[in-house]
Design a protein around this motif. Sequence first.
Motif, PDB file in Angstrom:
ATOM      1  N   GLU A   1       0.834  -1.190   0.000  1.00 53.49           N
ATOM      2  CA  GLU A   1       0.000   0.000   0.000  1.00 53.49           C
ATOM      3  C   GLU A   1       0.872   1.245   0.000  1.00 53.49           C
ATOM      4  OE1 GLU A   1      -2.792  -0.077   3.155  1.00 53.49           O
ATOM      5  OE2 GLU A   1      -3.462  -2.110   2.711  1.00 53.49           O
ATOM      6  N   GLU A   2       0.374   2.293  -0.631  1.00 54.64           N
ATOM      7  CA  GLU A   2       1.133   3.525  -0.739  1.00 54.64           C
ATOM      8  C   GLU A   2       1.299   4.194   0.624  1.00 54.64           C
ATOM      9  OE1 GLU A   2       0.994   7.826  -3.082  1.00 54.64           O
ATOM     10  OE2 GLU A   2      -0.438   6.229  -3.546  1.00 54.64           O
ATOM     11  N   ILE A   3       2.476   4.686   0.873  1.00 49.97           N
ATOM     12  CA  ILE A   3       2.762   5.413   2.111  1.00 49.97           C
ATOM     13  C   ILE A   3       3.002   6.874   1.759  1.00 49.97           C
ATOM     14  CG2 ILE A   3       4.291   5.610   4.103  1.00 49.97           C
ATOM     15  CD1 ILE A   3       5.068   2.703   3.679  1.00 49.97           C
ATOM     16  N   PRO A   4       2.094   7.780   2.089  1.00 49.64           N
ATOM     17  CA  PRO A   4       2.285   9.201   1.776  1.00 49.64           C
ATOM     18  C   PRO A   4       3.581   9.706   2.396  1.00 49.64           C
ATOM     19  CG  PRO A   4       0.045   8.789   2.496  1.00 49.64           C
ATOM     20  CD  PRO A   4       0.812   7.539   2.769  1.00 49.64           C
ATOM     21  N   ALA A   5       4.280  10.544   1.641  1.00 49.25           N
ATOM     22  CA  ALA A   5       5.578  11.056   2.104  1.00 49.25           C
ATOM     23  C   ALA A   5       5.454  11.778   3.437  1.00 49.25           C
ATOM     24  CB  ALA A   5       6.178  11.981   1.047  1.00 49.25           C
ATOM     25  N   ALA A   6       4.328  12.464   3.643  1.00 50.15           N
ATOM     26  CA  ALA A   6       4.152  13.246   4.872  1.00 50.15           C
ATOM     27  C   ALA A   6       4.073  12.363   6.112  1.00 50.15           C
ATOM     28  CB  ALA A   6       2.898  14.104   4.772  1.00 50.15           C
ATOM     29  N   GLN A   7       3.788  11.065   5.907  1.00 48.25           N
ATOM     30  CA  GLN A   7       3.620  10.172   7.062  1.00 48.25           C
ATOM     31  C   GLN A   7       4.880   9.366   7.383  1.00 48.25           C
ATOM     32  OE1 GLN A   7       0.202   7.678   6.567  1.00 48.25           O
ATOM     33  NE2 GLN A   7      -1.156   9.356   6.090  1.00 48.25           N
ATOM     34  N   LEU A   8       5.933   9.544   6.603  1.00 50.72           N
ATOM     35  CA  LEU A   8       7.125   8.722   6.811  1.00 50.72           C
ATOM     36  C   LEU A   8       7.780   8.960   8.168  1.00 50.72           C
ATOM     37  CD1 LEU A   8       8.756   8.791   3.257  1.00 50.72           C
ATOM     38  CD2 LEU A   8       7.460   6.954   4.339  1.00 50.72           C
ATOM     39  N   ASP A   9       7.900  10.224   8.569  1.00 50.32           N
ATOM     40  CA  ASP A   9       8.514  10.508   9.865  1.00 50.32           C
ATOM     41  C   ASP A   9       7.665   9.965  11.006  1.00 50.32           C
ATOM     42  OD1 ASP A   9      10.794  11.757   8.899  1.00 50.32           O
ATOM     43  OD2 ASP A   9       9.815  13.712   8.772  1.00 50.32           O
ATOM     44  N   THR A  10       6.344  10.109  10.867  1.00 54.14           N
ATOM     45  CA  THR A  10       5.448   9.570  11.888  1.00 54.14           C
ATOM     46  C   THR A  10       5.566   8.051  11.954  1.00 54.14           C
ATOM     47  OG1 THR A  10       3.885  11.383  11.570  1.00 54.14           O
ATOM     48  CG2 THR A  10       3.039   9.391  12.618  1.00 54.14           C
ATOM     49  N   LEU A  11       5.708   7.424  10.794  1.00 53.44           N
ATOM     50  CA  LEU A  11       5.854   5.973  10.748  1.00 53.44           C
ATOM     51  C   LEU A  11       7.154   5.538  11.430  1.00 53.44           C
ATOM     52  CD1 LEU A  11       4.628   3.335   9.716  1.00 53.44           C
ATOM     53  CD2 LEU A  11       5.848   3.691   7.557  1.00 53.44           C
ATOM     54  N   ALA A  12       8.224   6.294  11.218  1.00 52.78           N
ATOM     55  CA  ALA A  12       9.498   5.979  11.868  1.00 52.78           C
ATOM     56  C   ALA A  12       9.380   6.110  13.387  1.00 52.78           C
ATOM     57  CB  ALA A  12      10.604   6.885  11.333  1.00 52.78           C
ATOM     58  N   GLU A  13       8.677   7.157  13.849  1.00 52.00           N
ATOM     59  CA  GLU A  13       8.460   7.318  15.287  1.00 52.00           C
ATOM     60  C   GLU A  13       7.641   6.159  15.844  1.00 52.00           C
ATOM     61  OE1 GLU A  13       6.704  11.099  16.001  1.00 52.00           O
ATOM     62  OE2 GLU A  13       8.580  12.197  15.747  1.00 52.00           O
ATOM     63  N   ALA A  14       6.663   5.705  15.053  1.00 54.44           N
ATOM     64  CA  ALA A  14       5.851   4.572  15.495  1.00 54.44           C
ATOM     65  C   ALA A  14       6.707   3.310  15.604  1.00 54.44           C
ATOM     66  CB  ALA A  14       4.702   4.341  14.510  1.00 54.44           C
ATOM     67  N   ALA A  15       7.673   3.157  14.698  1.00 55.42           N
ATOM     68  CA  ALA A  15       8.570   2.001  14.754  1.00 55.42           C
ATOM     69  C   ALA A  15       9.420   2.043  16.015  1.00 55.42           C
ATOM     70  CB  ALA A  15       9.459   1.969  13.516  1.00 55.42           C
ATOM     71  N   GLU A  16       9.916   3.232  16.352  1.00 55.56           N
ATOM     72  CA  GLU A  16      10.713   3.376  17.570  1.00 55.56           C
ATOM     73  C   GLU A  16       9.887   3.036  18.808  1.00 55.56           C
ATOM     74  OE1 GLU A  16      14.149   6.468  17.437  1.00 55.56           O
ATOM     75  OE2 GLU A  16      12.353   7.488  16.708  1.00 55.56           O
ATOM     76  N   ALA A  17       8.657   3.542  18.851  1.00 58.88           N
ATOM     77  CA  ALA A  17       7.784   3.275  19.990  1.00 58.88           C
ATOM     78  C   ALA A  17       7.461   1.786  20.094  1.00 58.88           C
ATOM     79  CB  ALA A  17       6.498   4.084  19.866  1.00 58.88           C
ATOM     80  N   TYR A  18       7.249   1.155  18.958  1.00 56.65           N
ATOM     81  CA  TYR A  18       6.907  -0.273  18.931  1.00 56.65           C
ATOM     82  C   TYR A  18       8.056  -1.123  19.474  1.00 56.65           C
ATOM     83  CZ  TYR A  18       5.796  -4.836  16.828  1.00 56.65           C
ATOM     84  OH  TYR A  18       5.537  -6.165  16.613  1.00 56.65           O
ATOM     85  N   VAL A  19       9.270  -0.855  19.021  1.00 58.20           N
ATOM     86  CA  VAL A  19      10.426  -1.640  19.457  1.00 58.20           C
ATOM     87  C   VAL A  19      10.726  -1.370  20.935  1.00 58.20           C
ATOM     88  CG1 VAL A  19      12.903  -2.025  19.118  1.00 58.20           C
ATOM     89  CG2 VAL A  19      11.394  -1.783  17.144  1.00 58.20           C
ATOM     90  N   LEU A  20      10.551  -0.113  21.368  1.00 61.09           N
ATOM     91  CA  LEU A  20      10.746   0.197  22.782  1.00 61.09           C
ATOM     92  C   LEU A  20       9.739  -0.559  23.639  1.00 61.09           C
ATOM     93  CD1 LEU A  20      12.101   1.884  25.037  1.00 61.09           C
ATOM     94  CD2 LEU A  20      10.395   3.656  24.602  1.00 61.09           C
ATOM     95  N   HIS A  21       8.483  -0.582  23.203  1.00 60.54           N
ATOM     96  CA  HIS A  21       7.427  -1.234  23.979  1.00 60.54           C
ATOM     97  C   HIS A  21       7.601  -2.752  23.991  1.00 60.54           C
ATOM     98  CE1 HIS A  21       3.529  -1.749  25.846  1.00 60.54           C
ATOM     99  NE2 HIS A  21       3.193  -2.608  24.903  1.00 60.54           N
ATOM    100  N   ALA A  22       8.042  -3.320  22.846  1.00 62.94           N
ATOM    101  CA  ALA A  22       8.130  -4.770  22.729  1.00 62.94           C
ATOM    102  C   ALA A  22       9.414  -5.345  23.291  1.00 62.94           C
ATOM    103  CB  ALA A  22       8.002  -5.174  21.251  1.00 62.94           C
ATOM    104  N   PHE A  23      10.527  -4.629  23.110  1.00 63.60           N
ATOM    105  CA  PHE A  23      11.826  -5.159  23.502  1.00 63.60           C
ATOM    106  C   PHE A  23      12.550  -4.328  24.553  1.00 63.60           C
ATOM    107  CE2 PHE A  23      11.356  -7.091  19.291  1.00 63.60           C
ATOM    108  CZ  PHE A  23      11.706  -8.404  19.573  1.00 63.60           C
ATOM    109  N   GLY A  24      12.055  -3.115  24.806  1.00 65.38           N
ATOM    110  CA  GLY A  24      12.786  -2.244  25.705  1.00 65.38           C
ATOM    111  C   GLY A  24      14.075  -1.731  25.091  1.00 65.38           C
ATOM    112  N   ARG A  25      14.155  -1.723  23.754  1.00 66.82           N
ATOM    113  CA  ARG A  25      15.347  -1.264  23.044  1.00 66.82           C
ATOM    114  C   ARG A  25      15.044   0.054  22.328  1.00 66.82           C
ATOM    115  NH1 ARG A  25      18.812  -5.624  21.949  1.00 66.82           N
ATOM    116  NH2 ARG A  25      18.736  -7.024  23.761  1.00 66.82           N
ATOM    117  N   ARG A  26      16.014   0.942  22.329  1.00 64.23           N
ATOM    118  CA  ARG A  26      15.865   2.219  21.635  1.00 64.23           C
ATOM    119  C   ARG A  26      16.558   2.145  20.276  1.00 64.23           C
ATOM    120  NH1 ARG A  26      13.980   5.740  25.283  1.00 64.23           N
ATOM    121  NH2 ARG A  26      14.378   5.306  27.472  1.00 64.23           N
TER     122      ARG A  26
END
Length: 338
Positions: free
Chosen positions: A4-29
């Motif tokens: 699915e297409e990822i709008p360019a404006a959402q890429l930074d938000t998506l990266a932040e979501a990835a950081e939050a996900y890994v922190l929540h799941a693994f406790g890793r930054r």
Amino acid sequence: MMLEEIPAAQLDTLAEAAEAYVLHAFGRRLELTPIAPANVPHFVHDRYKLWQGQLGSRPLVIMAIREPRRGMSADYLKHRDLIHRQLGVDLVLLLLDNVPSAVRRQMVERQVGFIAPGAQLYVPEALLDLRERAPKIAIPPADRVSPTAQLLLLAILQGVAPEDEHLTDLAKRFGVSIMSMSRTLSELEALQLAKRRQVGRQRRLHMLLGSHELWEAVRERLQSPVRKVRVVNGRIGSSVAPLAGESALAHYTMLAAPRVETRAVLALNWKNLSESLALIPTGGFDDDRTEIQSWAYDPLILARDGVIDRFSLYLSVRASPDERVAQAAEELLETLEW
């Protein structure tokens, strides 16, 4: 495979979501930082946005497709291998958004590493495969809290962030994204300092400890906000850079004011500020000089009357080798109101 297409404006938000996900799941930054390496061909930059970071002790590169299209799977594998070679990084992951489980399953079968925030993290090189149905992994307490978490904690201690405030309002108050504030709340939850409350569709902050108990619980996890110190020619006003260091300590205690004034600015603002005010480095013998501290968070948010807040000041000077300053720092604690 069609993504699915990822709008360019959402890429930074998506990266932040990835950081939050890994922190929540693994406790890793992941500590992601956008990059645009000069030794990577232009067509790669046109097709992907890149971040560098860490997964544990291993360097990591994240690739997000700007405009996914048919046939991108085969192209991506070639481009991923190119990133491997050019940057010398063995962990390269594709950042995905709203990807069907069937597509993720195909990528696992092909051993293509990826992050789909909230759904799955697959890193074949590190033997990691966290799926959406996997049990939650407890987050081990970190030795230090993040700058945004520290700012929020200090604001709470000083009554700047009201109890049960909406996360959106907190994000606006501290000048960060909602995703970043959500990630900060996850961090405080992992430390058992707070929990989120759901009021209708709103997420709100609820602290589990009172002011003095909170300070005692977190003081050893907090760190000096000072990242770098520069000496420049000229003066800077309090509306731009509040008093800091020994200058602020002299304001709050009986310590004599230093001859060279010290002020603090947000590290991210330093470049633009120095250019707009024509601030240039100066030698140690110039009379008209100012010491500038670059901070991990914005000192203006908690400053009062042109002076940094007492808690941040204490954290910035408590390890001073100067006995006068160290003693004044302890006296500063006695002025705190609980």
